[in-house]
Design a protein around this motif. Structure first.
Motif, mmCIF file in Angstrom:
data_model
loop_
_atom_site.group_PDB
_atom_site.id
_atom_site.type_symbol
_atom_site.label_atom_id
_atom_site.label_comp_id
_atom_site.label_asym_id
_atom_site.label_seq_id
_atom_site.Cartn_x
_atom_site.Cartn_y
_atom_site.Cartn_z
ATOM 1 N N LEU A 149 -3.297 -14.254 -9.984
ATOM 2 C CA LEU A 149 -4.288 -13.491 -9.483
ATOM 3 C C LEU A 149 -4.048 -12.093 -9.288
ATOM 4 N N ALA A 150 -2.882 -11.673 -9.234
ATOM 5 C CA ALA A 150 -2.631 -9.984 -8.928
ATOM 6 C C ALA A 150 -3.019 -10.074 -7.556
ATOM 7 N N VAL A 151 -2.664 -10.605 -6.636
ATOM 8 C CA VAL A 151 -2.915 -10.333 -5.065
ATOM 9 C C VAL A 151 -1.935 -9.753 -4.523
ATOM 10 N N SER A 152 -1.947 -8.770 -3.658
ATOM 11 C CA SER A 152 -0.532 -8.044 -2.836
ATOM 12 C C SER A 152 -0.228 -8.867 -1.840
ATOM 13 N N ASP A 153 0.961 -8.557 -1.540
ATOM 14 C CA ASP A 153 1.360 -9.174 -0.208
ATOM 15 C C ASP A 153 0.692 -8.848 0.866
ATOM 16 N N LEU A 154 0.071 -7.459 0.984
ATOM 17 C CA LEU A 154 -0.624 -7.069 2.149
ATOM 18 C C LEU A 154 -1.881 -7.820 2.071
ATOM 19 N N GLN A 155 -2.354 -8.002 1.052
ATOM 20 C CA GLN A 155 -3.746 -8.724 1.048
ATOM 21 C C GLN A 155 -3.581 -10.189 1.472
ATOM 22 N N ILE A 156 -2.432 -10.859 0.988
ATOM 23 C CA ILE A 156 -2.035 -12.199 1.347
ATOM 24 C C ILE A 156 -1.884 -12.144 2.997
ATOM 25 N N GLN A 157 -1.306 -11.247 3.325
ATOM 26 C CA GLN A 157 -0.852 -11.271 4.993
ATOM 27 C C GLN A 157 -2.285 -11.008 5.844
ATOM 28 N N ALA A 158 -3.066 -10.170 5.246
ATOM 29 C CA ALA A 158 -4.287 -9.956 5.969
ATOM 30 C C ALA A 158 -5.245 -11.197 6.052
ATOM 31 N N MET A 159 -5.234 -11.954 4.868
ATOM 32 C CA MET A 159 -5.825 -13.153 4.860
ATOM 33 C C MET A 159 -5.589 -14.144 5.771
#
Length: 284
Positions: free
Chosen positions: A114-124
């Motif tokens: 899904l091309a989701v970044s590590d930072l976005q994963i962490q934020a979620m």
């Protein structure tokens, strides 16, 4: 609900893949527990689906699709939808507060496809943990609102538009009054309106309950049953969208549909247990 949200702007094939991926990751650890099922039912909105698509989603309770196939379908979707899928996948895996190795592997695969970044994963993950903490702390309304708004701001600062990916506030309702399924709730509600519901409805509910007590019954069948019994013990305004969308309009209808779906797992012992309980309550 904003017409810009991911559920209003995505195609039917994308939404089938979206919901399919949620069922798939819920079953990644070999079973779908009650907390995961509760979140799944709250998430699904069938208003704009064709009848064939509704039937397909219903089939996911018994046979979840391939997570990889669903994610491949979504890999070229607009970013809000991809973020929404990722957000709900994380919510599903954290629903029971434990992360199975298979679920962790599935999250990593989803992040890549899904091309989701590590930072976005962490934020979620941080946001979901914050919401759980707010619920469990049960502060006064002002404290809860302040904490909630702060968490929302942090999520938006990381480029994750919560209003688009969770327009129903499925994951952030701090005052959720819906009755959740548990054995205690089932017996309490059943005893409260056994006479009002009538013998046939009560008997069908008991048969389904006793099926769930059989350790040999597979997870998918128990998932179907818990969905039906959740409908049975819930007030009208708390009936899950997925059940309403399938056309179930009364207790007996949804119980009969569940029985038909899991009929292969209803044996003589199950029927006898229900029969004995009926005798205890209604007499011969």
């Amino acid at each position: 609900m904003s017409e810009r949200d991911i559920f209003a702007t995505s195609s039917e094939s994308e939404l089938l893949a979206f919901y399919g991926s949620l069922f798939a990751i819920a079953a990644a650890d070999g079973s779908v527990d009650i907390d995961e099922l509760d979140l799944l039912f709250k998430t699904i909105n069938l208003d704009k689906f064709s009848d064939s698509a509704k039937t397909q989603i219903q089939s996911y309770t018994a046979s979840p699709p391939s997570l990889s196939d669903c994610l491949q379908t979504l890999s070229q979707s607009a970013e809000p939808l991809r973020l929404g899928v990722m957000y709900f996948l994380i919510n599903i895996t954290w629903a029971n507060k434990t992360l199975h190795p298979a679920e962790s592997e599935a999250i990593q695969s989803a992040k890549k496809l899904l091309a989701v970044s590590d930072l976005q994963i962490q934020a979620m993950q941080e946001f979901i943990a914050d919401i759980k903490q707010i619920r469990e702390a049960a502060p006064n309304q002002n404290q809860a609102s302040a904490s909630f708004n702060a968490s929302i701001s942090q999520l938006k600062n990381k480029g994750i538009p919560l209003d688009l990916i969770d327009p129903k506030r499925t994951t952030t309702n701090l005052s959720d009054s819906q009755i959740k399924y548990s054995e205690e709730n089932f017996w309490t509600q059943l005893k409260n309106f056994a006479l009002t519901a009538g013998r046939e409805v009560v008997e069908k509910a008991l048969i389904l309950y006793y099926v769930t007590q059989n350790p040999k019954v597979p997870a998918w069948a128990k998932t179907v049953i818990v969905g039906a019994l959740t409908y049975f013990i819930s007030p009208v305004d708390a009936i899950p969208d997925i059940l309403v969308g399938m056309g179930f309009t009364d207790d007996l209808g949804v119980l009969l549909a569940a029985i038909a779906t899991v009929s292969v797992h209803i044996n003589a012992d199950t029927k006898e247990q229900a029969k004995q309980k009926m005798k205890d309550w209604f007499g011969s």
